[in-house]
Design an enzyme around this catalytic site. Structure first.
Site, PDB file in Angstrom:
ATOM      1  N   ASP A  34       0.860  -1.183   0.000  1.00 25.12           N
ATOM      2  CA  ASP A  34       0.000   0.000   0.000  1.00 25.12           C
ATOM      3  C   ASP A  34       0.895   1.230   0.000  1.00 25.12           C
ATOM      4  O   ASP A  34       1.810   1.327   0.831  1.00 25.12           O
ATOM      5  CB  ASP A  34      -0.899  -0.024   1.260  1.00 25.12           C
ATOM      6  CG  ASP A  34      -2.071   0.935   1.173  1.00 25.12           C
ATOM      7  OD1 ASP A  34      -1.833   2.136   0.912  1.00 25.12           O
ATOM      8  OD2 ASP A  34      -3.211   0.496   1.374  1.00 25.12           O
ATOM      9  N   GLY A  39      -4.457   4.915   2.109  1.00 18.87           N
ATOM     10  CA  GLY A  39      -4.465   4.045   3.288  1.00 18.87           C
ATOM     11  C   GLY A  39      -3.779   4.690   4.481  1.00 18.87           C
ATOM     12  O   GLY A  39      -3.240   5.800   4.392  1.00 18.87           O
ATOM     13  N   ALA A  78      -7.134   0.590  -5.498  1.00 20.01           N
ATOM     14  CA  ALA A  78      -7.789   1.130  -6.701  1.00 20.01           C
ATOM     15  C   ALA A  78      -8.423   2.479  -6.385  1.00 20.01           C
ATOM     16  O   ALA A  78      -8.630   2.828  -5.222  1.00 20.01           O
ATOM     17  CB  ALA A  78      -8.886   0.172  -7.178  1.00 20.01           C
ATOM     18  N   SER A  80     -11.841   4.429  -6.340  1.00 17.76           N
ATOM     19  CA  SER A  80     -13.138   3.760  -6.118  1.00 17.76           C
ATOM     20  C   SER A  80     -14.324   4.703  -5.930  1.00 17.76           C
ATOM     21  O   SER A  80     -15.326   4.301  -5.351  1.00 17.76           O
ATOM     22  CB  SER A  80     -13.024   2.842  -4.905  1.00 17.76           C
ATOM     23  OG  SER A  80     -12.769   3.615  -3.761  1.00 17.76           O
ATOM     24  N   TYR A 144     -16.147   4.447 -13.190  1.00 10.38           N
ATOM     25  CA  TYR A 144     -15.587   3.575 -12.165  1.00 10.38           C
ATOM     26  C   TYR A 144     -16.028   2.126 -12.401  1.00 10.38           C
ATOM     27  O   TYR A 144     -15.212   1.196 -12.445  1.00 10.38           O
ATOM     28  CB  TYR A 144     -16.033   4.041 -10.770  1.00 10.38           C
ATOM     29  CG  TYR A 144     -15.780   3.017  -9.705  1.00 10.38           C
ATOM     30  CD1 TYR A 144     -14.482   2.618  -9.407  1.00 10.38           C
ATOM     31  CD2 TYR A 144     -16.830   2.424  -9.011  1.00 10.38           C
ATOM     32  CE1 TYR A 144     -14.245   1.642  -8.446  1.00 10.38           C
ATOM     33  CE2 TYR A 144     -16.600   1.458  -8.046  1.00 10.38           C
ATOM     34  CZ  TYR A 144     -15.312   1.071  -7.771  1.00 10.38           C
ATOM     35  OH  TYR A 144     -15.079   0.110  -6.829  1.00 10.38           O
ATOM     36  N   ASN A 173     -22.698  -1.633  -0.949  1.00  8.70           N
ATOM     37  CA  ASN A 173     -22.115  -0.477  -0.248  1.00  8.70           C
ATOM     38  C   ASN A 173     -21.468  -0.881   1.075  1.00  8.70           C
ATOM     39  O   ASN A 173     -22.173  -1.110   2.061  1.00  8.70           O
ATOM     40  CB  ASN A 173     -23.184   0.593  -0.051  1.00  8.70           C
ATOM     41  CG  ASN A 173     -23.498   1.286  -1.356  1.00  8.70           C
ATOM     42  OD1 ASN A 173     -23.880   0.636  -2.325  1.00  8.70           O
ATOM     43  ND2 ASN A 173     -23.315   2.583  -1.397  1.00  8.70           N
ATOM     44  N   ARG A 224     -29.693   1.856  -1.634  1.00  9.81           N
ATOM     45  CA  ARG A 224     -28.464   1.053  -1.688  1.00  9.81           C
ATOM     46  C   ARG A 224     -28.558  -0.092  -0.690  1.00  9.81           C
ATOM     47  O   ARG A 224     -29.306  -0.028   0.288  1.00  9.81           O
ATOM     48  CB  ARG A 224     -27.235   1.915  -1.326  1.00  9.81           C
ATOM     49  CG  ARG A 224     -26.922   3.025  -2.314  1.00  9.81           C
ATOM     50  CD  ARG A 224     -26.343   2.463  -3.608  1.00  9.81           C
ATOM     51  NE  ARG A 224     -26.015   3.506  -4.574  1.00  9.81           N
ATOM     52  CZ  ARG A 224     -26.887   4.024  -5.450  1.00  9.81           C
ATOM     53  NH1 ARG A 224     -28.146   3.630  -5.457  1.00  9.81           N
ATOM     54  NH2 ARG A 224     -26.487   4.951  -6.307  1.00  9.81           N
ATOM     55  N   GLY A 285     -23.969   9.809 -12.519  1.00 10.63           N
ATOM     56  CA  GLY A 285     -23.547   8.406 -12.489  1.00 10.63           C
ATOM     57  C   GLY A 285     -24.243   7.549 -11.453  1.00 10.63           C
ATOM     58  O   GLY A 285     -24.026   6.335 -11.411  1.00 10.63           O
TER      59      GLY A 285
HETATM   60  N1  UFG Z   1     -25.191  10.415  -1.051  1.00 11.94           N
HETATM   61  C1  UFG Z   1     -25.821  11.594  -0.722  1.00 11.94           C
HETATM   62  N2  UFG Z   1     -25.061  12.585  -0.177  1.00 11.94           N
HETATM   63  C2  UFG Z   1     -23.737  12.473   0.072  1.00 11.94           C
HETATM   64  C3  UFG Z   1     -23.108  11.243  -0.272  1.00 11.94           C
HETATM   65  C4  UFG Z   1     -23.867  10.240  -0.822  1.00 11.94           C
HETATM   66  O1  UFG Z   1     -27.011  11.755  -0.930  1.00 11.94           O
HETATM   67  O2  UFG Z   1     -23.115  13.434   0.540  1.00 11.94           O
HETATM   68  C5  UFG Z   1     -25.984   9.347  -1.638  1.00 11.94           C
HETATM   69  C6  UFG Z   1     -25.493   8.956  -3.034  1.00 11.94           C
HETATM   70  O3  UFG Z   1     -26.063   9.765  -4.015  1.00 11.94           O
HETATM   71  C7  UFG Z   1     -25.938   7.498  -3.099  1.00 11.94           C
HETATM   72  C8  UFG Z   1     -25.858   7.007  -1.661  1.00 11.94           C
HETATM   73  O4  UFG Z   1     -25.848   8.182  -0.847  1.00 11.94           O
HETATM   74  O5  UFG Z   1     -27.267   7.431  -3.523  1.00 11.94           O
HETATM   75  C9  UFG Z   1     -24.623   6.216  -1.366  1.00 11.94           C
HETATM   76  O6  UFG Z   1     -23.504   6.960  -1.848  1.00 11.94           O
HETATM   77  P1  UFG Z   1     -22.005   6.575  -1.498  1.00 11.94           P
HETATM   78  O7  UFG Z   1     -21.136   7.660  -2.087  1.00 11.94           O
HETATM   79  O8  UFG Z   1     -21.883   6.285  -0.042  1.00 11.94           O
HETATM   80  O9  UFG Z   1     -21.794   5.204  -2.246  1.00 11.94           O
HETATM   81  P2  UFG Z   1     -22.029   4.840  -3.805  1.00 11.94           P
HETATM   82  O10 UFG Z   1     -23.325   4.082  -3.885  1.00 11.94           O
HETATM   83  O11 UFG Z   1     -21.873   5.999  -4.692  1.00 11.94           O
HETATM   84  O12 UFG Z   1     -20.782   3.914  -4.105  1.00 11.94           O
HETATM   85  C10 UFG Z   1     -20.352   2.876  -3.245  1.00 11.94           C
HETATM   86  C11 UFG Z   1     -18.854   2.703  -3.417  1.00 11.94           C
HETATM   87  C12 UFG Z   1     -18.559   2.269  -4.823  1.00 11.94           C
HETATM   88  C13 UFG Z   1     -19.406   1.080  -5.201  1.00 11.94           C
HETATM   89  C14 UFG Z   1     -20.866   1.297  -4.916  1.00 11.94           C
HETATM   90  C15 UFG Z   1     -21.635   0.029  -5.165  1.00 11.94           C
HETATM   91  O13 UFG Z   1     -18.180   3.931  -3.155  1.00 11.94           O
HETATM   92  O14 UFG Z   1     -17.201   1.943  -4.906  1.00 11.94           O
HETATM   93  O15 UFG Z   1     -21.023   1.695  -3.569  1.00 11.94           O
HETATM   94  O16 UFG Z   1     -22.977   0.172  -4.803  1.00 11.94           O
HETATM   95  F1  UFG Z   1     -19.278   0.840  -6.516  1.00 11.94           F
END
Ligand code: UFG
Length: 332
Positions: A34, A39, A78, A80, A144, A173, A224, A285
């Site tokens: 790492d 990290g 990676a 992410s 991603y 998640n 999620r 996205g």
């Molecule tokens: N969200 C908000 N406000 C914020 C942050 C997030 O409303 O400030 C929402 C996002 O729009 C989403 C949900 O909360 O609907 C979860 O968002 P996260 O950023 O916590 O997680 P993601 O679903 O975008 O992505 C995560 C990982 C990815 C993985 C994905 C798979 O970061 O690596 O889960 O479901 F691909």
């Protein structure tokens, strides 16, 4: 796991460090590679060798594989973040693909033919069927997810040509923390919902912005499937046996979806504090709903989540953040 030795790339990161801790507790020897760009040294348990170099350095990778003989590689290191990938897609595609293939290539050359990839639910885009079965169509809606799909495809060829057996684990998640409070989630910048909502409740972060309230879901916010990091870690270890027969692809999720509003409510319940928040536009996205069917994983490996309830997941995260409001920084 006694006597077995593993390389964990990105083992000082959030999900990787929870696997490292689990492997060590089960008696394995672990080497972490790492570069500590994301990290934390404090996330690597005492007694675990930390090679502080980038996996982009192919010469260093070859040295690491020559210095130790590994039973398998767990590849976490990676980029992410969905949102970031939609601002810098070329970096995501090139870095995630070339770095992952550098690790796979080094493993093949060293004769280490067991490879476990941190893949993602982002592979599925806007799914046609929910919960998403493991055999669902792959159609990412962000760079991603596509970068991981490219890696999965390349690993398929590496199996066919070199006999590199791979397990591609599509995480939903990841959330929560070690219930004993030794390690937890500490990203900079932090973009994930659970730590941001907890930070807002603690007052260590600004009020949360809910991204989008007009999704086709019951309350209009994204849904999620939140899965505990230690349940993810357990799945990684279980798939090793399957690799003795063939390469595998599995989803890792609880099978239950929660909306952004429901996560905010869970943080308020567990913390006993309000989560200050407002509402903003959609984030590029983001699919409306990602919920896993992990039927194949459960059936073939006997995996079942220990932390299936959202409140249990949020509680372990709350315990870590409330005791470490500055993350690993407050431990020196
Ligand atoms: N969200 C908000 N406000 C914020 C942050 C997030 O409303 O400030 C929402 C996002 O729009 C989403 C949900 O909360 O609907 C979860 O968002 P996260 O950023 O916590 O997680 P993601 O679903 O975008 O992505 C995560 C990982 C990815 C993985 C994905 C798979 O970061 O690596 O889960 O479901 F691909």
């Amino acid at each position: 796991m006694d006597g077995r030795r593993f390389l964990v790339t990105g083992g000082a990161g959030y999900v990787g460090s929870h696997l490292v801790l689990t492997l060590v507790e089960r008696g394995a020897e672990v080497v972490v590679m790492d570069d500590l760009r994301q990290g934390h040294r404090g996330a690597v348990p005492p007694g675990v060798e930390l090679v502080q170099d980038s996996i982009a350095d192919r010469r260093r990778l070859a040295e690491v594989f020559a210095a130790w003989k590994f039973d398998a590689v767990f590849h976490f290191a990676a980029l992410s973040l969905v949102g970031e990938s939609m601002r810098d897609p070329l970096r995501y595609c090139s870095e995630n693909l070339s770095n992952s293939l550098a690790v796979a290539d080094a493993a093949v050359k060293a004769g280490c033919l067991r490879f476990v990839l941190s893949s993602t639910a982002a592979l599925f885009g806007n799914p046609k069927v929910v919960p998403i079965p493991e055999e669902a169509e792959l159609a990412p809606t962000n760079a991603y997810g596509d970068s991981k799909l490219m890696v999965e495809k390349a690993l398929g060829w590496a199996d066919q040509v070199h006999g590199l057996r791979s397990a591609c684990l599509r995480y939903f998640n990841a959330a929560g923390a070690d219930p004993q409070g030794r390690i937890g989630e500490d990203h900079e910048p932090e973009t994930h919902l659970v730590p941001l909502a907890i930070g807002a409740a603690l007052g260590t972060r600004p009020p949360l912005t809910v991204f989008g309230t007009d999704y086709p879901t019951p309350d209009g916010t994204c849904i999620r499937d939140y899965v505990h990091v230690l349940d993810l870690a357990d799945a990684h270890i279980r798939v090793l046996d399957r690799l003795e027969q063939a390469s595998v692809r599995y989803n890792i999720g609880n099978g239950t979806g929660y909306s952004v509003k429901q996560v905010i409510e869970a943080v308020e319940r567990i913390s006993g504090r309000p989560v200050p928040h407002g509402f903003g536009p959609r984030r590029a996205g983001d699919p409306a709903m990602l919920v896993a069917s992990s039927a194949r994983l459960r059936q073939e490996t006997g995996w079942a989540p220990r932390f299936a309830a959202l409140d249990d997941i949020v509680r372990t995260a709350w315990d870590w953040h409330s005791r470490h409001p500055k993350g690993y920084d407050d431990r020196g």
